[in-house]
Design a protein around this motif. Structure first.
Motif, short mmCIF file in Angstrom:
data_model
loop_
_atom_site.label_atom_id
_atom_site.label_comp_id
_atom_site.label_asym_id
_atom_site.label_seq_id
_atom_site.Cartn_x
_atom_site.Cartn_y
_atom_site.Cartn_z
N ILE A 1 37.01 40.80 65.39
CA ILE A 1 37.27 42.24 65.22
C ILE A 1 37.60 42.55 63.76
CG2 ILE A 1 38.82 44.12 65.84
CD1 ILE A 1 39.09 42.85 68.61
N ALA A 2 38.46 41.72 63.14
CA ALA A 2 38.83 41.93 61.74
C ALA A 2 37.63 41.75 60.81
CB ALA A 2 39.94 40.95 61.35
N ASP A 3 36.80 40.75 61.08
CA ASP A 3 35.60 40.55 60.27
C ASP A 3 34.66 41.74 60.37
OD1 ASP A 3 36.39 38.16 59.26
OD2 ASP A 3 34.99 36.92 60.41
N GLY A 4 34.52 42.29 61.58
CA GLY A 4 33.65 43.43 61.78
C GLY A 4 34.13 44.66 61.02
N LYS A 5 35.45 44.92 61.08
CA LYS A 5 36.00 46.07 60.37
C LYS A 5 35.86 45.93 58.86
CE LYS A 5 39.42 47.36 63.90
NZ LYS A 5 40.87 47.47 64.20
N ALA A 6 36.00 44.70 58.36
CA ALA A 6 35.90 44.46 56.92
C ALA A 6 34.47 44.32 56.44
CB ALA A 6 36.69 43.20 56.56
N GLY A 7 33.52 44.20 57.38
CA GLY A 7 32.12 44.01 57.00
C GLY A 7 31.86 42.66 56.37
N PHE A 8 32.62 41.65 56.79
CA PHE A 8 32.49 40.33 56.17
C PHE A 8 31.11 39.73 56.40
CE2 PHE A 8 32.94 35.66 56.49
CZ PHE A 8 33.36 35.39 55.20
N PHE A 9 30.50 40.04 57.55
CA PHE A 9 29.19 39.45 57.86
C PHE A 9 28.12 39.90 56.86
CE2 PHE A 9 29.45 43.47 60.04
CZ PHE A 9 28.20 44.03 59.91
N LYS A 10 28.37 41.01 56.14
CA LYS A 10 27.39 41.50 55.17
C LYS A 10 27.36 40.66 53.89
CE LYS A 10 27.86 46.29 56.78
NZ LYS A 10 28.24 47.67 56.40
N VAL A 11 28.47 39.99 53.61
CA VAL A 11 28.54 39.22 52.37
C VAL A 11 28.61 37.71 52.62
CG1 VAL A 11 29.67 41.10 51.13
CG2 VAL A 11 31.07 39.39 52.28
N SER A 12 28.81 37.31 53.88
CA SER A 12 29.01 35.89 54.18
C SER A 12 27.79 35.05 53.80
CB SER A 12 29.33 35.70 55.67
OG SER A 12 28.28 36.20 56.48
N ALA A 13 26.58 35.63 53.97
CA ALA A 13 25.37 34.87 53.66
C ALA A 13 25.24 34.56 52.18
CB ALA A 13 24.14 35.65 54.14
N SER A 14 25.90 35.35 51.33
CA SER A 14 25.81 35.12 49.88
C SER A 14 26.80 34.07 49.39
CB SER A 14 26.06 36.44 49.13
OG SER A 14 27.38 36.92 49.39
N LEU A 15 27.69 33.62 50.28
CA LEU A 15 28.67 32.60 49.89
C LEU A 15 27.98 31.24 49.78
CD1 LEU A 15 31.65 33.58 52.25
CD2 LEU A 15 31.42 34.10 49.81
N PRO A 16 28.47 30.39 48.87
CA PRO A 16 27.87 29.05 48.73
C PRO A 16 28.32 28.09 49.84
CG PRO A 16 29.70 29.27 47.22
CD PRO A 16 29.53 30.63 47.88
N VAL A 17 28.29 28.59 51.07
CA VAL A 17 28.71 27.81 52.23
C VAL A 17 27.63 27.97 53.29
CG1 VAL A 17 30.49 27.42 53.97
CG2 VAL A 17 31.14 28.28 51.72
N SER A 18 27.14 26.88 53.82
CA SER A 18 26.07 26.93 54.80
C SER A 18 26.56 27.52 56.11
CB SER A 18 25.52 25.53 55.05
OG SER A 18 26.52 24.71 55.65
N MET A 19 25.60 27.98 56.93
CA MET A 19 25.92 28.51 58.25
C MET A 19 26.65 27.46 59.09
SD MET A 19 25.89 30.91 60.52
CE MET A 19 24.70 32.14 59.94
N LYS A 20 26.23 26.21 58.95
CA LYS A 20 26.86 25.14 59.72
C LYS A 20 28.35 25.04 59.40
CE LYS A 20 24.61 21.32 60.24
NZ LYS A 20 23.98 19.98 60.03
N LYS A 21 28.69 25.14 58.10
CA LYS A 21 30.09 25.03 57.71
C LYS A 21 30.86 26.29 58.10
CE LYS A 21 29.61 21.71 53.93
NZ LYS A 21 29.83 21.46 52.49
N ARG A 22 30.23 27.46 58.02
CA ARG A 22 30.91 28.70 58.40
C ARG A 22 31.25 28.67 59.89
NH1 ARG A 22 26.80 31.36 55.36
NH2 ARG A 22 26.02 32.50 57.19
N MET A 23 30.30 28.18 60.69
CA MET A 23 30.55 28.09 62.12
C MET A 23 31.60 27.02 62.42
SD MET A 23 29.67 29.52 64.97
CE MET A 23 28.11 30.31 64.54
N LEU A 24 31.52 25.89 61.74
CA LEU A 24 32.47 24.81 61.96
C LEU A 24 33.89 25.24 61.61
CD1 LEU A 24 33.00 21.87 62.72
CD2 LEU A 24 32.52 21.23 60.35
N SER A 25 34.03 26.03 60.55
CA SER A 25 35.36 26.48 60.15
C SER A 25 36.01 27.33 61.23
CB SER A 25 35.28 27.28 58.84
OG SER A 25 34.62 28.52 59.04
#
Length: 259
Positions: A88-112
Motif C-alpha cells: 500500500i505504501a509503495d503504491g501511494k509513493a509510486g515506487f513501482f515507477k522508479v524501481s526498474a531504474s534502480l541498479p537492482v535486478s527483479m530477482k533481488k527486489r523480490m528476494l528483499s
C-alpha cells in the motif's frame, strides 16, 4: 538489496511503533494473568469450574488456560508481520515507477521483500521467546518447550500468509491489496480443509448428523498439534515461501511495474 529491506521496514514504521506499545501491554497482562491463574481469582475460578461442571477435567481447565496464553503469544507476531502495508505504501509513493531504474535486478527486489517477511517474523518470535522464558518460569500451565512449539507454529503460519499476500499483490497489482489479503486467508483455510478433509468430515458428521457434540480430545487436538508439531508448520512455511517466490518472480518479470 539491504536498502530495499530497510525501505520495506520503514514502510511499517507506524506498525512497528504500535508493536512496541503492544509488547509492553502483552508482557504486563500475561504476567498478571499467570500470577492470577496460580495464586489469585483465576485459580479460584478454575476450582469452582471443576466443582460446578462434571464434564470438565483438570486437563480441560489447564488447556483452557493454555489457550488464553496462546492468544497472548499471537499478538506480538501478528502485529508486526503484515506485509500488506508495504504494498500500500509503495503504491501511494509510486515506487513501482522508479524501481526498474534502480541498479537492482527483479530477482533481488523480490528476494528483499521475502526476506523482510522473515525479518519481521523473527522480531516477533524473539519477543515471544523472551516472554515465554519469563512465563514458563512462573507457571506450570505450559512448559517452555510447549511455548516454543506454539511460537514456531504461529510465526510459520504468518510467514505463509505474508508469502501469499506478496504473490496475490503481484498478480492483482497495486490498488487491490485488500483483495490479496482476502484471497490469502481463503487459500490458507481451503488448503487446511483439503489437507484435513477426513478429519473435518468426521467432526462435521459427529456434530451435525450424529449430534454427539465435541468430545474433549477432539476439542483440544488443534492446541496439542500447535504445541508438538511446530516443525511441520516451519517446513510448510519454507516450501510455500519458495513456491510463492518463484511464482511471484515469474509473474513480475512479465507484468513489469508491480514491485
Amino acid at each position: 538489496m539491504k536498502g530495499l529491506i530497510i525501505k520495506d521496514i520503514m514502510c511499517l514504521k507506524k506498525q512497528l511503533t504500535t508493536f512496541a506499545y503492544i509488547i509492553a501491554g502483552v508482557v504486563v497482562i500475561s504476567i498478571l494473568y499467570v500470577l492470577s491463574s496460580r495464586f489469585g481469582n483465576l485459580a479460584k475460578a478454575g476450582v469452582a469450574l471443576l466443582d460446578e461442571n462434571n464434564n470438565m477435567s483438570q486437563v480441560d481447565v489447564k488447556n483452557l488456560g493454555s489457550m488464553v496464553l496462546v492468544l497472548f503469544m499471537l499478538i506480538p507476531i501478528v502485529s508486526v508481520g503484515d506485509m500488506l502495508n508495504v504494498f500500500i505504501a509503495d503504491g501511494k509513493a509510486g515506487f513501482f515507477k522508479v524501481s526498474a531504474s534502480l541498479p537492482v535486478s527483479m530477482k533481488k527486489r523480490m528476494l528483499s521483500r521475502f526476506l523482510t517477511i522473515y525479518a519481521l517474523c523473527g522480531i516477533g518470535a524473539v519477543v515471544d521467546i523472551i516472554l515465554a522464558l519469563v512465563l514458563s518460569s512462573i507457571t506450570d500451565i505450559m512448559s517452555f518447550g510447549s511455548f516454543l512449539g506454539i511460537i514456531i507454529s504461529c510465526a510459520s503460519i504468518l510467514s505463509i500468509y505474508s508469502a501469499l499476500v506478496i504473490l496475490y499483490c503481484v498478480i492483482l497489482g497495486y490498488g487491490k491489496e485488500q483483495y490479496a489479503q482476502v484471497f490469502s486467508l481463503l487459500t490458507i483455510i481451503l488448503s487446511f480443509v483439503i489437507i484435513k478433509f477426513q478429519g473435518v468430515k468426521s467432526v462435521f458428521i459427529r456434530i451435525f448428523i450424529e449430534e454427539q457434540g465435541f468430545d474433549s480430545v477432539t476439542f483440544w487436538k488443534p492446541l496439542d498439534y500447535f504445541r508438538e508439531k511446530g516443525y511441520v508448520f516451519l517446513i510448510i512455511a519454507l516450501l510455500v515461501s519458495a513456491l510463492s517466490y518463484g511464482l511471484s518472480l515469474y509473474i513480475a518479470e512479465r507484468k513489469r511495474g508491480v514491485i
